[in-house]
Scaffold this active site. Structure first.
Site, PDB file in Angstrom:
ATOM      1  N   HIS A  67     -13.907  10.468  11.183  1.00 29.91           N
ATOM      2  CA  HIS A  67     -13.550  10.941   9.714  1.00 29.91           C
ATOM      3  C   HIS A  67     -14.866   9.910   8.985  1.00 29.91           C
ATOM      4  CE1 HIS A  67     -10.588   8.056  10.181  1.00 29.91           C
ATOM      5  NE2 HIS A  67      -9.665   8.938  10.908  1.00 29.91           N
ATOM      6  N   HIS A  96     -16.733   0.518   7.102  1.00 25.55           N
ATOM      7  CA  HIS A  96     -17.252   1.974   7.048  1.00 25.55           C
ATOM      8  C   HIS A  96     -17.188   2.465   6.318  1.00 25.55           C
ATOM      9  CE1 HIS A  96     -13.048   1.883   5.668  1.00 25.55           C
ATOM     10  NE2 HIS A  96     -13.257   2.909   5.035  1.00 25.55           N
TER      11      HIS A  96
HETATM   12  N1  LIG Z   1     -11.003   3.383   3.026  1.00 20.22           N
HETATM   13  S1  LIG Z   1     -10.359   1.812   3.392  1.00 20.22           S
HETATM   14  O1  LIG Z   1     -10.790   1.335   3.271  1.00 20.22           O
HETATM   15  O2  LIG Z   1      -9.291   2.399   2.484  1.00 20.22           O
HETATM   16  C1  LIG Z   1      -9.360   2.226   5.075  1.00 20.22           C
HETATM   17  C2  LIG Z   1      -9.321   1.093   5.480  1.00 20.22           C
HETATM   18  C3  LIG Z   1      -8.518   1.226   7.069  1.00 20.22           C
HETATM   19  C4  LIG Z   1      -8.227   2.008   7.548  1.00 20.22           C
HETATM   20  C5  LIG Z   1      -7.412   1.985   8.725  1.00 20.22           C
HETATM   21  O3  LIG Z   1      -7.088   0.611   9.526  1.00 20.22           O
HETATM   22  N2  LIG Z   1      -7.073   3.469   8.950  1.00 20.22           N
HETATM   23  C6  LIG Z   1      -6.458   3.376  10.642  1.00 20.22           C
HETATM   24  C7  LIG Z   1      -5.318   2.094  11.193  1.00 20.22           C
HETATM   25  C8  LIG Z   1      -5.148   1.006  12.394  1.00 20.22           C
HETATM   26  C9  LIG Z   1      -4.298   0.188  12.162  1.00 20.22           C
HETATM   27  C10 LIG Z   1      -3.153   0.545  11.038  1.00 20.22           C
HETATM   28  F1  LIG Z   1      -1.904  -0.600  11.389  1.00 20.22           F
HETATM   29  C11 LIG Z   1      -2.874   1.576  10.245  1.00 20.22           C
HETATM   30  C12 LIG Z   1      -4.508   2.077  10.273  1.00 20.22           C
HETATM   31  F2  LIG Z   1      -3.691   2.932   9.190  1.00 20.22           F
HETATM   32  C13 LIG Z   1      -7.666   3.463   6.585  1.00 20.22           C
HETATM   33  C14 LIG Z   1      -8.297   3.510   5.564  1.00 20.22           C
END
Ligand SMILES: NS(=O)(=O)c1ccc(C(=O)NCc2ccc(F)cc2F)cc1
Length: 265
Positions: A67, A96
């Site tokens: 994704h 990302h």
């Molecule tokens: N787009 S954003 O910047 O808002 C965003 C940043 C990080 C994550 C993420 O790490 N997800 C995986 C994940 C990994 C570990 C955890 F504990 C929880 C979790 F969601 C998701 C969205």
């Protein structure tokens, strides 16, 4: 339920099934950053420049998780964030991107309804909290500012030489689930504008499941330029169902009682 994604069957409108906070949360992200009128961003003269200390990464993995594409340095990385609206020091976790399948869409945050072709997210976690000592624990902590994500809009223009090592690697992680160890060093600092003074900031969430409401968002006003070829390289990355990821952005969420602060007039 099939894992979440961005298609009709598993996209943002379905996320509430596994993740009720998608519909019940009052500090969800992204949002439309409105700069005039009633609910507009309010200038706060106390907001200082954001300070990043990003020594070049020497060891990192670049992966396609189906994704997005994500750059994840090894645990030993010392990159830190402070300043701006923050009262603590944050540790860098990963960066990302979110993008669209044409230049008129792709960013998650919007400015007066305008979308940019892409958005870069630099993800950090509060390394000075007594309540958690890892990114995973931070996300699960219920601390409203456990994470800080820096958002940078991408716009189409000149080729971005600093991002070229990343965009040149996209073809190597075309298939979902694929990853490569990043060859050589990567200087993230060189990607960013020199002065990190003009930004919007507000309390929000992860923009993908679990949509945890633990993020201090800092979205910079100045976009970063990338070439058309560099944008096209993102659009050739596959989603694990044999199709390119053509729009991994969540639509804007209601502001509710939140206010957005701006560090600039
Ligand atoms: N787009 S954003 O910047 O808002 C965003 C940043 C990080 C994550 C993420 O790490 N997800 C995986 C994940 C990994 C570990 C955890 F504990 C929880 C979790 F969601 C998701 C969205």
């Amino acid at each position: 339920m099939a894992p979440w994604g961005y298609s009709k069957e598993n996209g943002p409108a379905t996320w509430h099934k596994d993740c009720p906070i998608a519909n019940t949360g009052v500090r969800q992200s992204p949002i439309d950053l409105i700069t005039t009128g009633q609910t507009c961003a309010k200038y706060d003269s106390n907001l200082k420049p954001v300070i990043v200390s990003y020594p070049a990464f020497s060891e990192a993995t670049f992966l396609n998780n189906g994704h997005s594409v994500q750059f994840q340095p090894s645990a030993g990385n010392l990159s830190e964030l402070s300043g701006g609206p923050l009262t603590k020091k944050y540790k860098f976790e990963q960066f990302h991107f979110h993008w669209g399948n044409n230049d008129s869409e792709g960013s998650e945050h919007r400015v007066n309804g305008k979308m940019y072709p892409a958005e870069l997210h630099l993800v950090h976690w509060n390394s000075e909290s007594p309540n958690f000592s890892s990114f995973q624990e931070a996300v699960g902590s219920n601390d409203p500012h456990a994470l800080c994500v820096l958002g940078f809009f991408l716009k189409v223009g000149a080729e971005n030489a600093s991002l070229k090592p990343i965009t040149d690697l996209l073809s190597k992680v075309k298939n979902a689930g694929s990853s490569v160890s990043f060859p050589g060093k990567f200087d993230l600092k060189a990607v960013l504008p020199e002065t990190l003074t003009d930004y919007y900031t507000y309390d929000g969430s992860l923009t993908t499941p679990p949509l945890a409401e633990c993020v201090k968002w800092i979205v910079f006003k100045e976009p970063i330029e990338v070439s058309t070829a560099q944008m096209e390289a993102f659009r050739a990355v596959d989603d694990g169902h044999g199709k390119p990821i053509t729009g991994n952005y969540r639509p804007p969420c209601p502001l509710h009682t939140r206010t957005v602060a701006a560090s600039f007039k």
